[in-house]
Scaffold this motif. Structure first.
Motif, PDB file in Angstrom:
ATOM      1  N   GLY A  91     -19.963   8.090  18.026  1.00 37.18           N
ATOM      2  CA  GLY A  91     -20.390   8.972  19.109  1.00 37.18           C
ATOM      3  C   GLY A  91     -19.614  10.270  19.209  1.00 37.18           C
ATOM      4  N   VAL A  92     -19.190  10.826  18.079  1.00 31.42           N
ATOM      5  CA  VAL A  92     -18.432  12.086  18.093  1.00 31.42           C
ATOM      6  C   VAL A  92     -19.338  13.215  18.601  1.00 31.42           C
ATOM      7  CG1 VAL A  92     -17.200  13.761  16.669  1.00 31.42           C
ATOM      8  CG2 VAL A  92     -16.957  11.316  16.222  1.00 31.42           C
ATOM      9  N   PRO A  93     -18.904  13.992  19.585  1.00 32.52           N
ATOM     10  CA  PRO A  93     -19.768  15.025  20.180  1.00 32.52           C
ATOM     11  C   PRO A  93     -20.182  16.133  19.216  1.00 32.52           C
ATOM     12  CG  PRO A  93     -17.886  14.557  21.606  1.00 32.52           C
ATOM     13  CD  PRO A  93     -17.622  13.870  20.310  1.00 32.52           C
ATOM     14  N   THR A  94     -19.276  16.554  18.325  1.00 34.73           N
ATOM     15  CA  THR A  94     -19.569  17.689  17.441  1.00 34.73           C
ATOM     16  C   THR A  94     -19.166  17.357  16.013  1.00 34.73           C
ATOM     17  OG1 THR A  94     -19.119  19.244  19.252  1.00 34.73           O
ATOM     18  CG2 THR A  94     -19.182  20.151  17.027  1.00 34.73           C
ATOM     19  N   THR A  95     -20.088  17.595  15.080  1.00 35.31           N
ATOM     20  CA  THR A  95     -19.813  17.365  13.667  1.00 35.31           C
ATOM     21  C   THR A  95     -20.069  18.650  12.884  1.00 35.31           C
ATOM     22  OG1 THR A  95     -22.071  16.592  13.269  1.00 35.31           O
ATOM     23  CG2 THR A  95     -20.408  14.918  13.779  1.00 35.31           C
ATOM     24  N   ILE A  96     -19.143  18.944  11.970  1.00 39.15           N
ATOM     25  CA  ILE A  96     -19.258  20.124  11.121  1.00 39.15           C
ATOM     26  C   ILE A  96     -19.086  19.668   9.677  1.00 39.15           C
ATOM     27  CG2 ILE A  96     -18.255  22.378  10.534  1.00 39.15           C
ATOM     28  CD1 ILE A  96     -17.251  22.573  13.400  1.00 39.15           C
TER      29      ILE A  96
END
Length: 464
Positions: A91-96
């Protein structure tokens, strides 16, 4: 902010170094424990050894509590898979994700939450190509960076002996060339920043950063250098991802000679690139080869291989043999610090070119664009003034009031008001009052000052 970085290669190291300096909580994952130990000695971060595609390793790295994952491993498929795991399992909010393949474009359904769950894509190769294209478009510049959808341009130039800039104060230059409106935001002399106001006298060899309206940038550079000779002949050393992409972009615009050492890669380049691109098999550090191919007639020589030493040698050789300007890709920061401004006109760090793209996603407040300058030492930031005079620290204040409140040396370089096609580029006079939705371009000489500037763009809780 808690950030997990996958991959401790050159990009991962540069990203970690930049983010650690801003007091983020950084964990980096890599299969090489010795590499991680070396990074832990140099920086305040935690290393986790293992295969980052395994959920158990991600769990050990604390991905469940992370605010962001930056996947910059060597292989695209690894980065895509880890972003998907980070979203679905943790559930990581932001992925790059760092993706080399040009077929994964922002907005692609494959990158959506239902696909690989990649929020933002970074590609060092694409960033370098855009960087070089700007230098071809504006050949008198060392660096050209865009803000406010291209309306505001930050340009770095070298004050050459005998140029209109060298030996004059900033005020004298503006008075002499009223048709070239710009604002100088920083001057560096022998790698040290000097005070910057109308009375500052520019010396030959100084590196000058200035902001200009896109419509006037060419006039500004023409006023400084006294000529506008376009780039027509280009020689490239290296036919890797960067060389291939760049040759495809500028074919037809420039005459191109591309030198590549590998016979197999030469065959591929010759079959892929337009017929007007001349592909040469050979060693770019070979003096005889450069002479036979008339390097002295080149407007621009580009050393784009993956080997720093080869790039430095071939660029220095090309300059000595008469190439007008030379650019070299340099991965090791120590090399870049040593050579830029000497024989080699421009040194480009592949990792540093993407730092700004990452920082724009990390900055607090309404920050829409960030560019890393001086190999990470300084920064130029674009933010939007939101709220009103009661809830904003910007709206309703004059430029003078804001600069008095900002850290020493931080300068407002430009204000862009309104939306395209009617956007206005405004030079920030002391009595200019900031309005809601204005875009402010700010020069920050030290990374330590970033947090204080970010707070200026944060709106009070009473604003809805």
């Amino acid at each position: 902010m808690r950030i997990v970085i996958l991959g401790a290669g050159r990009v991962g190291e540069s990203v970690a170094e930049s983010l650690v300096s801003e007091r983020n909580d950084i964990t980096i994952i890599d299969p090489d424990p010795q590499r991680l130990a070396w990074l832990e000695e140099r920086m305040d971060l935690r290393g986790v050894a293992g295969d980052g595609i395994q959920p158990s390793v991600l769990q050990a790295a604390g991905l469940g509590d992370a605010d962001m994952l930056i996947a910059c491993a060597t292989r695209d498929e690894t980065n895509l898979a880890v972003c998907k795991i980070a979203h679905d399992r943790f559930g990581v909010p932001t992925t790059i994700a760092r993706l080399r393949s040009p077929e994964f474009a922002p907005g692609d359904a494959l990158l959506s939450r239902e696909g690989f769950a990649v929020d933002h894509v970074i590609c060092p190769e694409e960033s370098i190509v855009r960087y070089i294209q700007k230098l071809i478009e504006f050949p008198g510049a060392l660096q050209v960076l865009e803000f406010a959808k291209g309306r505001a341009q930050l340009v770095a130039v070298r004050a050459l002996p005998g140029s209109a800039l060298a030996g004059r104060t900033i005020a004298e230059f503006r008075e002499r060339f009223p048709g070239a409106p710009m604002r100088v935001v920083a001057v560096y002399r022998k790698d040290e920043e000097v005070s910057c106001d109308g009375t500052t006298r520019i010396h030959a060899g100084d590196e000058v950063f200035m902001l200009s309206d896109q419509q006037h940038l060419r006039n500004v550079l023409l006023a400084i250098h006294g000529n506008d000779r376009p780039v027509r002949r280009v020689m490239m050393a290296g036919g890797g991802n960067v060389g291939l992409r760049l040759a495809q972009r500028i074919a037809g615009q420039c005459e191109i000679k591309l030198i590549e050492r590998s016979p197999l890669r030469c065959d591929y380049l010759a079959s892929t690139l337009p017929t007007e691109v001349l592909v040469l098999r050979g060693d770019s550090t070979d003096e005889e080869l450069q002479a036979d191919e008339n390097v002295a007639d080149m407007d621009l020589f580009l050393a784009l291989t993956s080997d720093d030493e080869d790039n430095i040698l071939s660029a220095m050789l090309a300059k000595r043999m008469g190439a007008r300007r030379v650019l070299s890709l340099i991965n090791r920061r120590a090399y870049a610090d040593l050579i830029q401004g000497g024989t080699i006109d421009i040194a480009v760090s592949p990792a540093q070119t993407v730092i700004g793209e990452l920082l724009a996603h990390i900055r607090r407040g309404d920050v829409v664009a960030v560019h890393s300058l001086r190999r990470g030492a300084a920064e130029a930031l674009e933010g939007v003034a939101r709220g009103d005079a009661k809830t904003s620290k910007l709206v309703g204040r004059t430029v003078q009031q804001l600069e008095d409140a900002l850290p020493p040396g931080v300068r407002i370089g430009a204000v862009v008001r309104g939306e395209e096609p009617r956007a206005q580029f405004i030079m920030p006079t002391h009595d200019l009052v900031i309005q809601t939705d204005d875009h402010l371009v700010i020069f920050i000489p030290s990374k330590r000052q970033v947090r204080q500037v970010e707070k200026m763009f944060q709106v009070a809780a009473t604003f809805f």
